[in-house]
Design a protein around this motif. Structure first.
Motif, mmCIF file in Angstrom:
data_model
loop_
_atom_site.group_PDB
_atom_site.id
_atom_site.type_symbol
_atom_site.label_atom_id
_atom_site.label_comp_id
_atom_site.label_asym_id
_atom_site.label_seq_id
_atom_site.Cartn_x
_atom_site.Cartn_y
_atom_site.Cartn_z
ATOM 1 N N VAL A 121 0.836 -1.198 0.000
ATOM 2 C CA VAL A 121 0.000 0.000 0.000
ATOM 3 C C VAL A 121 0.871 1.248 0.000
ATOM 4 O O VAL A 121 0.588 2.225 -0.707
ATOM 5 N N VAL A 122 1.943 1.216 0.778
ATOM 6 C CA VAL A 122 2.888 2.337 0.776
ATOM 7 C C VAL A 122 3.500 2.510 -0.612
ATOM 8 O O VAL A 122 3.584 3.632 -1.141
ATOM 9 N N MET A 123 3.902 1.408 -1.230
ATOM 10 C CA MET A 123 4.511 1.471 -2.551
ATOM 11 C C MET A 123 3.516 1.949 -3.602
ATOM 12 O O MET A 123 3.871 2.662 -4.538
ATOM 13 N N ARG A 124 2.257 1.575 -3.439
ATOM 14 C CA ARG A 124 1.230 2.062 -4.364
ATOM 15 C C ARG A 124 1.131 3.580 -4.292
ATOM 16 O O ARG A 124 1.078 4.266 -5.308
ATOM 17 N N ASN A 125 1.112 4.128 -3.076
ATOM 18 C CA ASN A 125 1.051 5.581 -2.917
ATOM 19 C C ASN A 125 2.298 6.259 -3.469
ATOM 20 O O ASN A 125 2.222 7.341 -4.053
ATOM 21 N N LEU A 126 3.440 5.618 -3.287
ATOM 22 C CA LEU A 126 4.690 6.171 -3.812
ATOM 23 C C LEU A 126 4.675 6.229 -5.328
ATOM 24 O O LEU A 126 5.074 7.243 -5.932
ATOM 25 N N GLN A 157 -12.155 8.776 -3.890
ATOM 26 C CA GLN A 157 -11.736 7.838 -4.931
ATOM 27 C C GLN A 157 -12.080 6.392 -4.586
ATOM 28 O O GLN A 157 -12.024 5.520 -5.460
ATOM 29 N N LYS A 158 -12.399 6.138 -3.306
ATOM 30 C CA LYS A 158 -12.737 4.786 -2.835
ATOM 31 C C LYS A 158 -11.581 3.802 -3.047
ATOM 32 O O LYS A 158 -11.797 2.594 -3.231
ATOM 33 N N THR A 159 -10.358 4.322 -2.979
ATOM 34 C CA THR A 159 -9.180 3.459 -3.141
ATOM 35 C C THR A 159 -9.095 2.440 -2.011
ATOM 36 O O THR A 159 -8.731 1.280 -2.237
#
Length: 261
Positions: free
Chosen positions: A18-23, A96-98
Motif C-alpha cells: 500500500v505504501v509502494m502504491r502511494n509512492l 476515490q474509494k481506493t
C-alpha cells in the motif's frame, strides 16, 4: 462490533504494498508536490528570516534567520505529514474509494491505516529534506548533524500523520479539516517556539506549550540543524512517541467504526 473496533492493532507485512502504491502514484507529480510543500516555508524563511531578521538582529544568541530556519524544518515536516494524512488520505478513503478497492484484496484495514500513516511520514521527510538542502545552499547552516535530524524528523512525521488520521476518520468532507488547521495546528505552530522563544509567553502558556508535540519536535531538531546536540532528549522523544501511539490507535478505532458500522 464495538469490541472489534477497540481491539489491539493487528498488522502484517501487507501494509508495504500500500505504501509502494502511494509512492508510485506520487512519483508522477513528485516535482509539483515537493515544490508545493516547500514553497510556503521557503517564502516565510526568506521574507521573515532575512527581512524581519534584519530588524530583529539576534534571538536566543543566534541570527534570527538561523533561529527561524531551524524551527521551520520541524514545522514543515509536521505540516507536510498533516496535509497527506488529511486531504490525500481522505481522497483515497472517501472520494476515490481506493481503500475499498484495496480491501477487496487480502489486505486488512489495520494495514491500510498503518500504511497511510507511514506514507504521510515519508512525504513529510521528503519535504523537510528539500528544506534542509535549501538551508545548506543558502549557507544558513552546514552542520554535519543536519543528517542526524533526519530520523528525528521521521518520528515527527509519524506523530503528526497519526494525529491527522484521527481527524480523517471522522471527517465528512474537506471543509472539516479547516477546524483542525485553525483551532489546533496554527496555534500550535505559534506556541512551539518556531517563530519566537517560548520564554516570551506568560508562564501558564509556556506550561501548555511544553506538552505540545511540535514543541518537542522543535526542541530536538533545532539544535541538530545548528550543529549542536539537543538536551532533555528522553522527555521530548517520549512526548512524540506518546502522541504517535495514542493518535494511531485512536485513528484506527475511529476508522474501523467508520468502515464496519
Amino acid at each position: 462490533m464495538l469490541v472489534k473496533a477497540f481491539a489491539a492493532p493487528h498488522l502484517t507485512s501487507r501494509f508495504w504494498p500500500v505504501v509502494m502504491r502511494n509512492l508510485l502514484v506520487w512519483k508522477k507529480l513528485a516535482g509539483p508536490s515537493v515544490l508545493g510543500n516547500i514553497a510556503e516555508p521557503l517564502i516565510t524563511l526568506i521574507a521573515f528570516g532575512y527581512g524581519v531578521g534584519s530588524l530583529i538582529g539576534t534571538v536566543a544568541d543566534m541570527p534570527y534567520v538561523q533561529y527561524l530556519a531551524s524551527g521551520s524544518v520541524a514545522a514543515s515536516c509536521a505540516l507536510a505529514a498533516t496535509f497527506e494524512g488529511l486531504y490525500s488520505a481522505y481522497s483515497r478513503m472517501a472520494v476515490q474509494k481506493t481503500w475499498d478497492s484495496i480491501l477487496n484484496a487480502p489486505v486488512a484495514l489495520d494495514d491500510i491505516v498503518f500504511a497511510e500513516m507511514l506514507w504521510a511520514a515519508i512525504k513529510g521527510l521528503f519535504s523537510c529534506t528539500a528544506i534542509l538542502i535549501v538551508i545548506w545552499v543558502l549557507g544558513i547552516s552546514r552542520a554535519p548533524t543536519m543528517l542526524v535530524a533526519l530520523p528525528v524528523l521521521g518520528l515527527v512525521g509519524i506523530t503528526f500523520a497519526s494525529i491527522a488520521l484521527v481527524f480523517n476518520a471522522v471527517a465528512q468532507g474537506y471543509d472539516f479539516f479547516t477546524y483542525y488547521f485553525t483551532l489546533v495546528l496554527t496555534p500550535m505552530t505559534f506556541l512551539s517556539g518556531v517563530y519566537f522563544p517560548m520564554t516570551q509567553m506568560p508562564g501558564w502558556l509556556q506550561a501548555v506549550a511544553q506538552v505540545l508535540p511540535l514543541t518537542a519536535a522543535v526542541e530536538l531538531v533545532r539544535p541538530l540543524v545548528l550543529g549542536e546536540m539537543p538536551t532533555d532528549v528522553t522527555r521530548h522523544v517520549f512526548v512524540l512517541l506518546a502522541y504517535a501511539a495514542a493518535g494511531y490507535y485512536l485513528a484506527l478505532v475511529l476508522t474501523r467504526r467508520r468502515f464496519f458500522r
